[in-house]
Design a protein around this motif. Structure first.
Motif, PDB file in Angstrom:
ATOM      1  N   UNK A 119       3.963  28.353  23.774  1.00 32.58           N
ATOM      2  CA  UNK A 119       4.515  29.051  22.607  1.00 32.58           C
ATOM      3  C   UNK A 119       6.025  29.251  22.728  1.00 32.58           C
ATOM      4  N   UNK A 120       6.577  28.992  23.904  1.00 35.67           N
ATOM      5  CA  UNK A 120       8.019  29.098  24.147  1.00 35.67           C
ATOM      6  C   UNK A 120       8.525  27.702  24.517  1.00 35.67           C
ATOM      7  N   UNK A 121       8.880  26.877  23.535  1.00 31.13           N
ATOM      8  CA  UNK A 121       9.187  25.464  23.788  1.00 31.13           C
ATOM      9  C   UNK A 121      10.390  25.199  24.682  1.00 31.13           C
ATOM     10  N   UNK A 122      11.254  26.199  24.873  1.00 32.82           N
ATOM     11  CA  UNK A 122      12.414  25.976  25.747  1.00 32.82           C
ATOM     12  C   UNK A 122      12.146  26.373  27.202  1.00 32.82           C
ATOM     13  N   UNK A 123      10.947  26.853  27.476  1.00 31.33           N
ATOM     14  CA  UNK A 123      10.603  27.275  28.840  1.00 31.33           C
ATOM     15  C   UNK A 123      10.902  26.169  29.846  1.00 31.33           C
ATOM     16  N   UNK A 124      11.617  26.532  30.921  1.00 30.40           N
ATOM     17  CA  UNK A 124      12.012  25.546  31.928  1.00 30.40           C
ATOM     18  C   UNK A 124      10.920  25.283  32.964  1.00 30.40           C
ATOM     19  N   UNK A 125      10.089  26.297  33.220  1.00 29.44           N
ATOM     20  CA  UNK A 125       9.141  26.171  34.332  1.00 29.44           C
ATOM     21  C   UNK A 125       8.017  27.212  34.217  1.00 29.44           C
ATOM     22  N   UNK A 126       6.930  26.961  34.909  1.00 29.74           N
ATOM     23  CA  UNK A 126       5.822  27.914  35.023  1.00 29.74           C
ATOM     24  C   UNK A 126       5.364  27.853  36.468  1.00 29.74           C
ATOM     25  N   UNK A 127       5.852  28.790  37.274  1.00 33.31           N
ATOM     26  CA  UNK A 127       5.716  28.689  38.725  1.00 33.31           C
ATOM     27  C   UNK A 127       4.886  29.819  39.326  1.00 33.31           C
ATOM     28  N   UNK A 128       4.261  29.491  40.461  1.00 28.13           N
ATOM     29  CA  UNK A 128       3.571  30.447  41.332  1.00 28.13           C
ATOM     30  C   UNK A 128       2.584  31.346  40.594  1.00 28.13           C
ATOM     31  N   UNK A 129       1.602  30.769  39.879  1.00 26.29           N
ATOM     32  CA  UNK A 129       0.614  31.604  39.190  1.00 26.29           C
ATOM     33  C   UNK A 129      -0.314  32.305  40.187  1.00 26.29           C
ATOM     34  N   UNK A 130      -0.739  33.495  39.837  1.00 24.45           N
ATOM     35  CA  UNK A 130      -1.666  34.262  40.662  1.00 24.45           C
ATOM     36  C   UNK A 130      -2.782  34.817  39.788  1.00 24.45           C
ATOM     37  N   UNK A 131      -3.869  35.216  40.442  1.00 26.34           N
ATOM     38  CA  UNK A 131      -5.026  35.777  39.758  1.00 26.34           C
ATOM     39  C   UNK A 131      -5.343  37.167  40.295  1.00 26.34           C
ATOM     40  N   UNK A 132      -5.822  38.021  39.397  1.00 24.45           N
ATOM     41  CA  UNK A 132      -6.306  39.353  39.792  1.00 24.45           C
ATOM     42  C   UNK A 132      -7.499  39.670  38.912  1.00 24.45           C
ATOM     43  N   UNK A 133      -8.595  40.149  39.515  1.00 26.52           N
ATOM     44  CA  UNK A 133      -9.758  40.541  38.716  1.00 26.52           C
ATOM     45  C   UNK A 133      -9.763  42.050  38.535  1.00 26.52           C
ATOM     46  N   UNK A 134      -9.828  42.480  37.268  1.00 25.94           N
ATOM     47  CA  UNK A 134      -9.832  43.901  36.936  1.00 25.94           C
ATOM     48  C   UNK A 134     -11.268  44.349  36.677  1.00 25.94           C
ATOM     49  N   UNK A 135     -11.820  45.138  37.583  1.00 28.52           N
ATOM     50  CA  UNK A 135     -13.204  45.582  37.455  1.00 28.52           C
ATOM     51  C   UNK A 135     -13.417  46.446  36.214  1.00 28.52           C
ATOM     52  N   UNK A 136     -12.426  47.252  35.878  1.00 27.93           N
ATOM     53  CA  UNK A 136     -12.578  48.171  34.744  1.00 27.93           C
ATOM     54  C   UNK A 136     -12.771  47.428  33.426  1.00 27.93           C
ATOM     55  N   UNK A 137     -11.953  46.414  33.182  1.00 20.29           N
ATOM     56  CA  UNK A 137     -12.028  45.660  31.929  1.00 20.29           C
ATOM     57  C   UNK A 137     -12.868  44.392  32.044  1.00 20.29           C
ATOM     58  N   UNK A 138     -13.316  44.095  33.277  1.00 18.70           N
ATOM     59  CA  UNK A 138     -14.119  42.898  33.552  1.00 18.70           C
ATOM     60  C   UNK A 138     -13.424  41.627  33.064  1.00 18.70           C
ATOM     61  N   UNK A 139     -12.148  41.540  33.388  1.00 16.71           N
ATOM     62  CA  UNK A 139     -11.395  40.357  32.996  1.00 16.71           C
ATOM     63  C   UNK A 139     -10.426  39.948  34.106  1.00 16.71           C
ATOM     64  N   UNK A 140     -10.000  38.701  34.038  1.00 13.55           N
ATOM     65  CA  UNK A 140      -9.049  38.157  34.999  1.00 13.55           C
ATOM     66  C   UNK A 140      -7.640  38.204  34.408  1.00 13.55           C
ATOM     67  N   UNK A 141      -6.691  38.546  35.260  1.00 13.75           N
ATOM     68  CA  UNK A 141      -5.280  38.524  34.887  1.00 13.75           C
ATOM     69  C   UNK A 141      -4.653  37.312  35.558  1.00 13.75           C
ATOM     70  N   UNK A 142      -4.018  36.457  34.776  1.00  9.42           N
ATOM     71  CA  UNK A 142      -3.244  35.345  35.323  1.00  9.42           C
ATOM     72  C   UNK A 142      -1.774  35.681  35.098  1.00  9.42           C
TER      73      UNK A 142
END
Length: 313
Positions: A119-142
């Motif tokens: 959605x941001x066409x000028x973005x130069x990079x997308x680096x070092x993604x991480x994951x976290x699981x939130x038990x309260x909302x039962x969803x993953x954060x990237x």
């Protein structure tokens, strides 16, 4: 009577021994080598200090998605259903990241390319993604770091040429549908390589200050009582005068260990703390396979590891 008593003692010892075995922990480390061309590598450790490669340090999964088809910064976490989820940097100048899942860390699903910054066409990079699981909302954060040219003025002149990273995130429950990408962390400096730990009611964000002029290139901590917002300004550095990146964290015997890539020195280091305030450099106590680059460490049951991973290799 004596034989029966001896048998009962033996059965009792066996039950206790098996229970102890099932409660033991093995630590795993997902990492890459070189530029990430050959994909996912894994190492293991019984104590978090001495690490040994698995599969003779051969790749467990070769990258096939993205423009550059790399697999850098592999981050793996295990969900509540036992499934392992992995995200990675798929290239140097892309607006997406790689994703795959596995039950045993050996056999992996079809790889996906998640266009998290499309959605941001000028973005130069997308680096070092991480994951976290939130038990309260039962969803993953990237969450990851990206540079959008001209978006932030602070830090623009102090970073590497053309890069002024901020951290962004999206959430998902099934890795099929994702919430719109949002800004995650901005404290008016060039920031990258975040990783989150939930400690009590607080969320601790370990991060890298990417400032080059004057040089920082060190690891720091930010805190919040909310997972997705309100993180504090970064602490003073928890690492030394060397350049450090790619932090990953384990809690072993009530002690926090932050491992990191001393990338200009081509070796790995670690700092340790019992209170997240006073840090001791223990780099001389850790050892890793030759040529490891950063990724993520996580814990599994030793019994599961022996049966589902070691026995299959």
């Amino acid at each position: 009577m004596i034989k029966r008593f001896t048998l009962l003692l033996l059965l009792g010892w066996c039950c206790c021994h098996l229970s102890a075995q099932s409660n033991k922990t093995t630590y795993l480390f997902s990492y890459f080598k070189g530029n990430g061309e050959d994909g996912l590598h894994l190492a293991w450790s019984a104590n978090g200090l001495k690490w040994e490669s698995l599969k003779n340090d051969q790749s467990f999964l070769k990258p096939v998605v993205g423009i550059s088809k790399l697999m850098r910064d592999p981050c793996i976490i295990q969900g509540p259903d036992g499934l392992f989820h992995m995200v990675w940097t798929s290239g140097w100048t892309e607006r997406g990241i790689g994703y795959a899942s596995s039950r045993d860390l050996i056999n992996w699903s079809e790889q996906q390319y998640l266009k998290v910054m499309d959605h941001e066409p000028t973005t130069k990079n997308t680096w070092a993604p991480e994951l976290f699981y939130d038990k309260a909302s039962k969803q993953y954060i990237i969450y990851w770091a990206s540079t959008i040219p001209g978006r932030f003025s602070a830090g623009a002149e102090a970073g590497d040429t053309g890069y002024n990273h901020r951290m962004y995130y999206t959430t998902t429950k099934d890795f099929k549908t994702f919430t719109p990408t949002q800004l995650f962390y901005d404290q008016n400096f060039n920031v990258i390589d975040g990783t989150i730990q939930k400690i009590g009611k607080e969320y601790i964000l370990f991060l890298k200050d990417e400032t080059r002029n004057p040089p920082q290139k060190n690891l720091r901590i930010a805190r919040s009582t909310q997972l997705l917002s309100s993180y504090s300004k970064a602490s003073e550095p928890i690492t030394g005068k060397y350049w450090a990146e790619g932090p990953t964290v384990l809690n072993i015997n009530k002690n926090w260990i932050v491992y990191f890539d001393k990338y200009t020195e081509h070796k790995y280091g670690a700092v340790s703390s019992s209170d997240l305030k006073i840090w001791t450099d223990i780099s001389d106590q850790v050892s890793f396979p030759a040529g490891v680059r950063h990724g993520t460490m996580f814990a599994v049951k030793t019994k599961w590891f022996n049966q589902q991973v070691k026995a299959k290799l």
